[in-house]
Design an enzyme around this catalytic site. Structure first.
Site, PDB file in Angstrom:
ATOM      1  N   GLY A   1     -50.083   8.018  21.182  1.00  0.00           N
ATOM      2  CA  GLY A   1     -49.170   7.858  20.058  1.00  0.00           C
ATOM      3  C   GLY A   1     -47.720   8.089  20.457  1.00  0.00           C
ATOM      4  O   GLY A   1     -46.818   7.389  19.990  1.00  0.00           O
ATOM      5  N   ASP A   2     -47.492   9.071  21.322  1.00  0.00           N
ATOM      6  CA  ASP A   2     -46.131   9.340  21.811  1.00  0.00           C
ATOM      7  C   ASP A   2     -45.625   8.160  22.634  1.00  0.00           C
ATOM      8  O   ASP A   2     -44.444   7.796  22.562  1.00  0.00           O
ATOM      9  CB  ASP A   2     -46.121  10.611  22.666  1.00  0.00           C
ATOM     10  CG  ASP A   2     -46.804  11.778  21.985  1.00  0.00           C
ATOM     11  OD1 ASP A   2     -46.696  11.887  20.745  1.00  0.00           O
ATOM     12  OD2 ASP A   2     -47.467  12.569  22.677  1.00  0.00           O
TER      13      ASP A   2
END
Length: 307
Positions: free
Chosen positions: A256-257
């Site tokens: 997600g990052d």
């Protein structure tokens, strides 16, 4: 310049086992020690993609020095704030990640952040310019109020700055910042469900509630759908849906990052939401397909393959 803030960075001790047997002596097949923290992950992927950025955050003790050493070795710029020793030892946290028949994590609490060090961070953030981007990502240590992201955004907005601010957080932490109009927020499907107390059963449901977050103040809402790709409800009012490239998921940490980093790098490169979404999804997928955060070569390979 992009600035990322990680309040509670870590050293992640990643242990791979064929099978974890509770209550028994377990032998690893592989070990890794990696710098961890959502903001740091964003910085490292941005650096790989050639997007200039600076990692901000708090470090303490021997583990803090090792976090900084490893982040610098990755090529990132840093302006970490070193915490004053408290009573007893004070050190940045070590998280244990077990990769076996199921993935398990043991995340430590981390050191306390004092008012002096917090003021030092505020002073650094007050130097931001309107063309800068600030990324606030991850959990908040127990020593800080849950309102800290909101407090940061309020101080920046009270100065009259229109700095683009990205917030990757959950629940109340996310909802509290919407009145300050973040440039981008990135809930996943389950977090979106939790915020509104409804089940997201169809794509129309996701579009409806992503649009609701825009009405509440967010400029752009990027919803991560894991194996089903992502949906972007952008500031032009359009909903863009994209399926992910095919591949075998070997690591969910940092995906997600990586998506946030890819989106920002793509937006800065072309100021085009379609391309930003594509690069974001490629970066998130490439990290999921890798043992660690994806390299630029791995990300661009997916782009070139034109899934």
């Amino acid at each position: 310049m992009i600035y990322t803030v990680t309040f509670n960075p870590s050293l992640d001790y990643v242990l791979s086992l064929e099978e974890f047997r509770q209550g028994e002596v377990n032998r690893t097949t592989e070990e890794q020690i990696l710098p961890g923290g959502k903001g740091l992950n964003v910085s490292m992927v941005l650096t790989g993609l050639g997007a200039e950025n600076t990692a901000l955050g708090f470090i303490a003790g021997f583990t803090g020095k090792e976090i900084e050493r490893r982040v610098l070795r990755h090529g990132c710029q840093t302006e970490f704030i070193e915490l004053s020793p408290q009573a007893g030892d004070s050190f940045s946290r070590i998280n244990v990640k077990l990769k076996a028949n199921v993935e398990s994590e043991i995340n430590a609490g981390g050191p306390d952040i004092g008012s002096r060090e917090l003021d030092e961070l505020f002073q650094k953030l007050e130097r931001l310019k309107e063309e800068d981007i600030l990324v606030l990502a991850g959990s908040i240590p127990a020593s800080l109020p849950d309102s800290i992201y909101m407090d940061i955004m309020k101080r920046i907005r009270d100065k009259g700055l229109k700095t683009k601010i990205v917030v990757d957080a959950t629940g109340r932490l996310l909802l509290s910042v919407l009145e300050y109009h973040p440039f981008l927020i990135k809930p996943n499907k389950s977090e979106l469900s939790e915020i509104f107390g409804v089940n997201m059963e169809t794509e129309e449901d996701i579009i409806t509630y992503a649009a609701r977050l825009r009405e509440m103040g967010a400029e752009n809402v990027l919803v991560s759908l894991a194996g089903d790709g992502a949906l972007l409800m952008s500031s032009d009012g359009k909903a863009r849906r994209m399926q992910p490239p095919s591949g075998r998921v070997v690591n969910s940490v940092g995906a997600g990052d990586s998506m946030v980093a890819g989106f920002l790098a793509g937006f800065l490169e072309q100021e085009d939401y379609e391309y930003a979404l594509k690069l974001g999804l490629a970066a998130g997928s490439a990290s999921a397909f890798s043992k660690y955060l994806a390299t630029k070569e791995e990300i661009m390979k997916l782009i070139r393959e034109g899934w």
